[in-house]
Write an enzyme that holds these catalytic residues in place. Structure first.
Site, PDB file in Angstrom:
ATOM      1  CD  GLU A 287      -2.521   6.529  -1.558  1.00 21.66           C
ATOM      2  OE1 GLU A 287      -2.525   5.564  -0.791  1.00 21.66           O
ATOM      3  OE2 GLU A 287      -2.267   6.407  -2.764  1.00 21.66           O
ATOM      4  CG  ASP A 291      -2.448   8.466  -5.268  1.00 20.67           C
ATOM      5  OD1 ASP A 291      -1.762   7.429  -5.211  1.00 20.67           O
ATOM      6  OD2 ASP A 291      -3.458   8.650  -4.566  1.00 20.67           O
ATOM      7  CB  SER A 485      -1.707   3.178  -3.023  1.00 20.37           C
ATOM      8  OG  SER A 485      -2.708   3.151  -2.064  1.00 20.37           O
TER       9      SER A 485
END
Ligand code: NAG
Ligand code: NAG
Length: 567
Positions: A287, A291, A485
């Site tokens: 994640e 990002d 995400s």
């Protein structure tokens, strides 16, 4: 008459006999039962200590909200005139009466509490479970999350002394259960099979039909690759649950996918609650890497800060959410965009806590910060796919003072991604800025899904971007991921590049986006009209012309957005 009076006396008598010294306690928050997926394991040990947080009632949130809308609505004379830290604090700081009432109650109970927010609206302290049960007429017990084994000490209800009503907003953690899984993206193997050629626009590389890279996003959304120039224009990426952003992976990613910029382009680190960002390759988080790679790698030249929130003072994401927002509110010059790819189902959170966090996002919005969150990956079933009879809205997407980002895929045409969470909040009523867009959708929907969603709630998401087959590098390995995400950092990059142009032109950054998106911004978005978000044994909501609860108002077009913001 006589009977009534008799009852009256009986109840007074009972009260007097019960606990002569006890204050009158009022039920403050409760939940109907244990949230789905959790089981009661047993009573918590009386001597075990728990960390509790108290939120004091904020003094004048209504005025803060009015000002937020005033500075965020393009047609307003005050558009872009964001508030200073002092102006926001003055509006929301608890009254002296509230501070005094809570402090004297703490003193009577021999509790020394720490103030943990700049406005003084949050306090924290530690007590044994037995004392917590006594203070709040609670029944703190151990609950286990069936699938992950995560344990949490919680109570299904609690009360507060009558004289603290109107002063004490909430006690946490009590009836809010932790999110055991966050919103992790799904990490899949690289796609090897020859994909069909979906390319219709000559400018979109044909490889984008198989995997999405920064170059694909630049082509699909007309995002410039020229570097930003404004050093005041920071973009914040939040990281929780020991998801670490790896610099070597970022370098590999940039070397492969941004050959036009220096591969040593990086981010700065900010830590909270004992957070850190270790760099061993085995600790690289999917994640966090996703990002960071899609902010540093897309928001060319925008100073990006990774905020790593540790676990010193939390047992779930929500404490981390609170600490991040309170810490940014305490900064004189907070970043202008914050993106978060975590969230949880609204029904796991108490209404008071949901409100409190949502109000904090409003405060940051009033300061000129755009707050973006991924909408969730479970379609109408919530943050993750799960069985359900009614649709499950996610938090904080139901909060009207932030921007919720859903996911799409493909570009010929661009279609809703089927996991893109969307729907209607059960906690927050529909805000004015979206009533017309949302009522148009509900009308067009007719009887489909009726009874499964709350037609008076705030609709989400607000906007969407690509969210499938994103190339990432994690621990030196390439692969593709999917999820909302992917979408929130992509939008964060686009908004940051717009802010760069605005600031360079001597204008204000965009701040709270929704009043703009639902008015002059709508025509700068690509309307997505196909696909849906199935869940709960239904086909979910279909994407339709105009706003829909799968892709919001649509996907961004940088060039059109530039003219919509007057550049
Ligand atoms: C895919 O489409 C592009 C753009 O029209 C074209 O240049 C390319 O030759 C096509 N590739 C295949 C394998 O059909
Ligand atoms: C529906 O949403 C409203 C907020 O608009 C809320 O007050 C109401 O409690 C919700 N209904 C249910 C059944 O949750």
């Amino acid at each position: 008459m006589v009977a009534t009076r008799g009852l009256f006396f009986v109840s007074l008598f009972a009260l007097a006999l019960g606990k002569p010294m006890a204050r009158s306690m009022k039920l403050h928050e409760s939940r109907e039962g244990i949230p789905e997926g959790f089981s009661l394991r047993g009573a918590a040990q009386p001597e075990q200590t728990i960390k509790l947080r108290l939120a004091l009632v904020q003094s004048n949130f209504a005025e803060l909200e009015r000002k937020l809308m005033d500075v965020s609505t393009p047609s307003s004379a005050n558009y872009g005139k964001h508030l200073s830290k002092a102006e926001v604090q003055q509006l929301v700081a608890p009254t002296q009466d509230s501070v005094d009432a809570v402090k004297s109650w703490l003193k009577e109970n021999d509790i020394s509490a720490k103030t943990i927010s700049a406005t003084g609206d949050w306090l924290s302290f530690e007590v044994p479970v037995s004392k917590a049960n006594e203070l709040f007429d609670a029944d703190f017990s151990i609950y286990t999350h069936d699938e992950t084994g995560t344990e949490a000490v919680r109570t299904l209800s609690y009360s507060i002394p009558a004289e603290l009503q109107g002063h004490l907003d909430l006690v946490h953690p009590t009836v809010t259960f932790p999110n055991p899984r966050g919103l992790p993206p799904v990490f899949t193997a690289p796609i090897k099979a020859e994909a069909q050629n979906l390319t219709s626009r000559a400018t979109i590389p044909s490889s984008c039909a198989r995997t999405i890279t920064p170059a694909c996003l630049q082509a699909i959304y007309n995002i410039p690759s020229t570097p930003a120039t404004e050093s005041s224009n920071k973009l914040a990426v939040t990281g929780f649950i020991e998801q670490f952003a790896n610099k070597a992976d970022l370098k590999t990613f940039l070397t492969r996918f941004r050959t036009d910029i220096s591969s040593s382009t990086s981010f700065t680190l900010q830590t909270l609650d004992g957070g850190s960002n270790p760099q061993s390759s085995s600790e690289a988080g999917v994640e966090a890497n996703l990002d960071i790679q899609y902010t540093v790698g897309v928001a060319t030249g925008v100073p990006t800060v990774f905020i790593s929130v540790g676990e010193d003072f939390q047992d779930g994401d929500l404490e981390g959410f609170l600490d991040v927002v309170n810490s940014l509110l305490d900064e004189d010059t907070p970043p202008f965009v914050m993106t978060t790819s975590y969230g949880q189902n609204e029904n796991t959170i108490s209404r008071n806590l949901a409100n409190n966090l949502c109000n904090a996002y409003a405060q940051l919005g009033a300061r000129g910060v755009s707050i973006l969150f991924a909408s969730g990956d479970g379609g109408v079933a919530g943050s993750q796919s799960a069985s359900c009879s009614k649709f499950v809205p996610t938090f904080p997407s139901g909060c009207p003072f932030m921007t919720s980002v859903g996911a799409t895929q493909g570009f010929s045409p661009e279609t809703a991604a089927d996991f893109s969470s969307g729907g209607f909040s059960n906690y927050f009523a529909i805000p004015d800025y979206q009533t017309s867009a949302v009522s148009g959708y509900i009308k067009a929907l007719g009887n489909t899904n009726s009874g499964k969603y709350n037609a008076t709630g705030r609709g989400f998401p607000d906007i969407a971007t690509q969210g499938v087959n994103f190339e990432v590098v994690v621990g030196g390995q390439s692969g593709t991921v999917e999820g909302t995400s992917c979408s929130s950092p992509t939008l964060a990059s686009i908004i940051s590049l717009l802010n760069d142009r605005l600031i360079a032109a001597g204008k204000s950054p965009l701040g709270f986006l929704n009043p703009f998106l639902y008015s002059t911004g709508t025509s700068a978005l690509n309307d997505i009209t196909s696909g849906s978000n199935p869940g709960c044994n239904t086909n979910g909501f279909p994407a339709k012309a105009g706003w829909d609860p799968v892709t919001g108002l649509g996907t961004p077009d940088f060039n059109k957005l530039l003219s919509a913001v007057g550049l």
